[in-house]
Design a protein around this motif. Structure first.
Motif, PDB file in Angstrom:
ATOM      1  N   ILE A 230       0.836  -1.197   0.000  1.00 57.86           N
ATOM      2  CA  ILE A 230       0.000   0.000   0.000  1.00 57.86           C
ATOM      3  C   ILE A 230       0.876   1.255   0.000  1.00 57.86           C
ATOM      4  CG2 ILE A 230      -1.626   1.328   1.414  1.00 57.86           C
ATOM      5  CD1 ILE A 230      -2.894  -1.421   2.160  1.00 57.86           C
ATOM      6  N   LEU A 231       1.962   1.172   0.757  1.00 53.81           N
ATOM      7  CA  LEU A 231       2.901   2.293   0.794  1.00 53.81           C
ATOM      8  C   LEU A 231       3.511   2.554  -0.575  1.00 53.81           C
ATOM      9  CD1 LEU A 231       3.313   3.461   3.507  1.00 53.81           C
ATOM     10  CD2 LEU A 231       5.605   2.513   3.581  1.00 53.81           C
ATOM     11  N   ALA A 232       3.848   1.481  -1.258  1.00 51.47           N
ATOM     12  CA  ALA A 232       4.428   1.632  -2.593  1.00 51.47           C
ATOM     13  C   ALA A 232       3.408   2.269  -3.539  1.00 51.47           C
ATOM     14  CB  ALA A 232       4.884   0.283  -3.136  1.00 51.47           C
ATOM     15  N   THR A 233       2.185   1.822  -3.435  1.00 57.04           N
ATOM     16  CA  THR A 233       1.126   2.397  -4.262  1.00 57.04           C
ATOM     17  C   THR A 233       0.974   3.884  -3.958  1.00 57.04           C
ATOM     18  OG1 THR A 233       0.000   0.287  -3.966  1.00 57.04           O
ATOM     19  CG2 THR A 233      -1.239   2.039  -5.041  1.00 57.04           C
ATOM     20  N   ALA A 234       1.015   4.210  -2.691  1.00 55.22           N
ATOM     21  CA  ALA A 234       0.845   5.594  -2.260  1.00 55.22           C
ATOM     22  C   ALA A 234       1.946   6.486  -2.829  1.00 55.22           C
ATOM     23  CB  ALA A 234       0.840   5.671  -0.737  1.00 55.22           C
ATOM     24  N   MET A 235       3.164   6.020  -2.714  1.00 54.83           N
ATOM     25  CA  MET A 235       4.255   6.872  -3.166  1.00 54.83           C
ATOM     26  C   MET A 235       4.243   7.022  -4.676  1.00 54.83           C
ATOM     27  SD  MET A 235       6.081   8.637  -1.278  1.00 54.83           S
ATOM     28  CE  MET A 235       7.585   9.581  -1.045  1.00 54.83           C
ATOM     29  N   GLY A 236       3.912   5.963  -5.373  1.00 52.57           N
ATOM     30  CA  GLY A 236       3.815   6.053  -6.822  1.00 52.57           C
ATOM     31  C   GLY A 236       2.751   7.064  -7.226  1.00 52.57           C
ATOM     32  N   ARG A 237       1.625   6.992  -6.583  1.00 51.64           N
ATOM     33  CA  ARG A 237       0.530   7.904  -6.908  1.00 51.64           C
ATOM     34  C   ARG A 237       0.896   9.334  -6.576  1.00 51.64           C
ATOM     35  NH1 ARG A 237      -3.842   5.477  -7.195  1.00 51.64           N
ATOM     36  NH2 ARG A 237      -5.833   6.455  -7.188  1.00 51.64           N
ATOM     37  N   LEU A 238       1.529   9.503  -5.403  1.00 55.32           N
ATOM     38  CA  LEU A 238       1.896  10.850  -4.990  1.00 55.32           C
ATOM     39  C   LEU A 238       2.921  11.460  -5.944  1.00 55.32           C
ATOM     40  CD1 LEU A 238       1.688  13.157  -3.018  1.00 55.32           C
ATOM     41  CD2 LEU A 238       3.236  11.943  -1.482  1.00 55.32           C
ATOM     42  N   ARG A 239       3.901  10.650  -6.333  1.00 51.81           N
ATOM     43  CA  ARG A 239       4.917  11.139  -7.270  1.00 51.81           C
ATOM     44  C   ARG A 239       4.292  11.544  -8.591  1.00 51.81           C
ATOM     45  NH1 ARG A 239      10.266   7.167  -6.463  1.00 51.81           N
ATOM     46  NH2 ARG A 239      11.044   8.263  -4.618  1.00 51.81           N
TER      47      ARG A 239
END
Lengths: 326, 326
Positions: A230-239
């Motif tokens: 979920i964290l990886a998804t979050a950072m990808g989306r945020l970037r």
DNA sequence: GTAATAGTGTCTTTCAGACAGTATGAC
DNA sequence: GTCATACTGTCTGAAAGACACTATTAC
């Protein structure tokens, strides 16, 4: 028209990746540590009686577990694969919905309950921080991924499902052999490492590929359940979102210097951006306006700026289109 | 750590917006029509025992209800708001996960079961088709939205939650008063019409704002449950994705002319694109390559092209960056 | 030839990317 | 003056956006 009622219970888990940036370092809010030492982000089981909407439920969990009130919240993805929720065969199936939330660190960090704290994001994903050049850890990762990609027997089996070969996926996700590094592909990289059995969380899941636990290299700190995914998804989306929405400002105080703005962007995107171009973008793009105030730190004082809320009404997709070079 | 087990059952509904384009017209697959005459897209209740993953469940539903095998599938969003799933108070709460799927129409349309068929997408969203200039129906919609935006009493109540005023939201979503039309904001527009009580599906939900049923203008054909909302999400996502992923090719036969490619793009994005620039983008961007074959229709024969699969390995985000002007 | 559709060639404007400098404060 | 940080001016080349023109077939 529909199949008969399922006899397995379904539960909906809500989990929040709460991101902040503290002095050029992205931080993620963890709510607690489990028995095995893995950290968990704020999360809980959705209860339709108590929560009118999913998002309200999520906000409640974060508030209850960490005392933090959230501002910006965005749904990311719903994960449902069996075996990846750390559940046993006869336990209820958990479908988990991941959220991204942004918050300012302010004084709030001080009032966190003892179990909860902000932890540096790159501790969980050390290969994602390119601000100091290509991260060293990639020297460890690459040969292992190459080995996995070269496993022709397995490759044949999954090539029927997949358009791209393992080798091509490694090349594209991690930007090797001339392929450019794409900072947004955070989830692709994590999933690849997971499939290759190089991620501790994968141990109970991808049997054949996985290395023995004691031979696993330390690839970032693990998390409980699917929280790191979920964290990886979050950072990808945020970037990605940084580039077409003015989301950075959710992470900054009401007034800030252009240097702070830039280093916050760099902290999240994990790469340097070109200073002059960045300033030109920000000012020509009319994203900010000077307050007239100045800072007094050592060195030349910097002008303070604030976010121009009006851009929201002027342009359809105001963001910080970053270039590829720093 | 977690609250006690909820005593309301939760169900997970899966629903698919299966899109295809037939001769310049986007179509959406409907599986059946309910008692009240509203159509439903392929959908069903997720059963963890029968389906290893959410996506497998979805594919099964589509196959069972329409006989169609899907290619490209992508998760869109998970909707959970009570009252919008057409459920009564003591019924199980349905959380619905929407998916976008793309398919070629081929011969498949012929073999659909009697209840199922492809229906033109713009029949559900007539205000989204700008290929013939500004759609007439906006002349009906605009004054109604303006009226809703001018409702100051209600405005005050929700302005606390929302950063933008109703008027500003109308302006931005629908591109009036100099604001540009953003074809990607499909969901924003639908939600705005829904909130304003102008959409039939909203009747049981947004009481105060809604017009009486018989005074409602015909704003596109309604759908059952929240299916039209899922459709709006799907089209918004597809319109956005077109620009940075080579997804159009999922909708086209293996070989096609550049004109067909362009009109497919126009069909989805609902606007004209500049012919020369489009061709330059496609060819310079190396997205396609000529097969050497030609068509024989009336008029000058057109060269046939095929998708260059290799771009996937060359560039990080190959798509059809469309300009704003046609 | 005419209708119908396919396919250029080239100008202008905008903007990302890069260069190397100057300015203002604390000590 | 030195250190440290903030800020600016201007060149280049690649694309996006727009212009109007030419080409090849069927009839």
């Amino acid at each position: 028209m529909n199949p008969s009622a399922p006899d397995t219970a379904i539960e909906i888990g809500l989990a929040a990746a709460v991101v902040t940036v503290e002095r050029s370092n992205p931080q993620i809010l963890v709510a607690r540590t489990d028995e095995t030492g893995s950290v968990e982000v704020p999360s809980g089981r959705f209860d339709p009686l108590a929560h009118r909407t999913l998002e309200i439920g999520l906000r409640d969990f974060v508030a209850a577990q960490t005392g933090l009130g959230l501002g910006y919240v965005e749904q990311l993805y719903t994960f449902g694969d069996r075996g990846r929720a750390a559940g046993e065969a006869d336990m209820p199936r958990v479908v988990s919905i991941g959220y991204l939330a942004l918050t300012r660190i302010d004084g709030q960090a001080k009032t966190l309950p003892p179990e909860a704290r902000f932890r540096p994001w790159y501790g969980f994903f050390p290969w994602e921080d390119w601000r100091g050049g290509r991260p060293r850890i990639l020297d460890t990762i690459q040969p292992l991924l190459d080995e996995w990609a070269a496993d022709v027997v397995a490759e044949r089996a999954d090539s029927e499902r997949r358009a791209l070969s393992r080798a091509a996926r490694v090349r594209l996700s991690f930007g090797i052999d001339g392929a450019p590094w794409d900072e947004e592909k955070v989830l692709d990289r994590y999933e690849l490492l997971y499939e290759a059995g190089l991620i501790v969380e994968a141990l109970h899941d991808v049997r054949p590929a996985a290395l023995a636990r004691d031979k696993l290299p330390a690839l970032g700190e693990p998390m409980a359940y699917d929280h790191r995914r979920i964290l990886a998804t979050a950072m990808g989306r945020l970037r990605a979102k940084l580039k077409y929405r003015p989301v950075v400002f959710e992470l900054l105080p009401p007034t800030f210097t252009l240097t702070t703005l830039q280093s916050t962007v760099e902290a999240i995107s994990g790469r340097h951006v070109h200073k002059q171009n960045f300033r030109r973008l920000v000012e020509n793009g009319a994203l900010v306006e000077p307050t007239g105030e100045q800072t007094t730190t050592r060195g030349r004082p910097a002008a303070l700026f604030r976010f121009r809320r009006d851009v929201l009404q002027e342009r359809p997709a105001p963001g910080l289109r970053l270039g590829t070079r720093g």
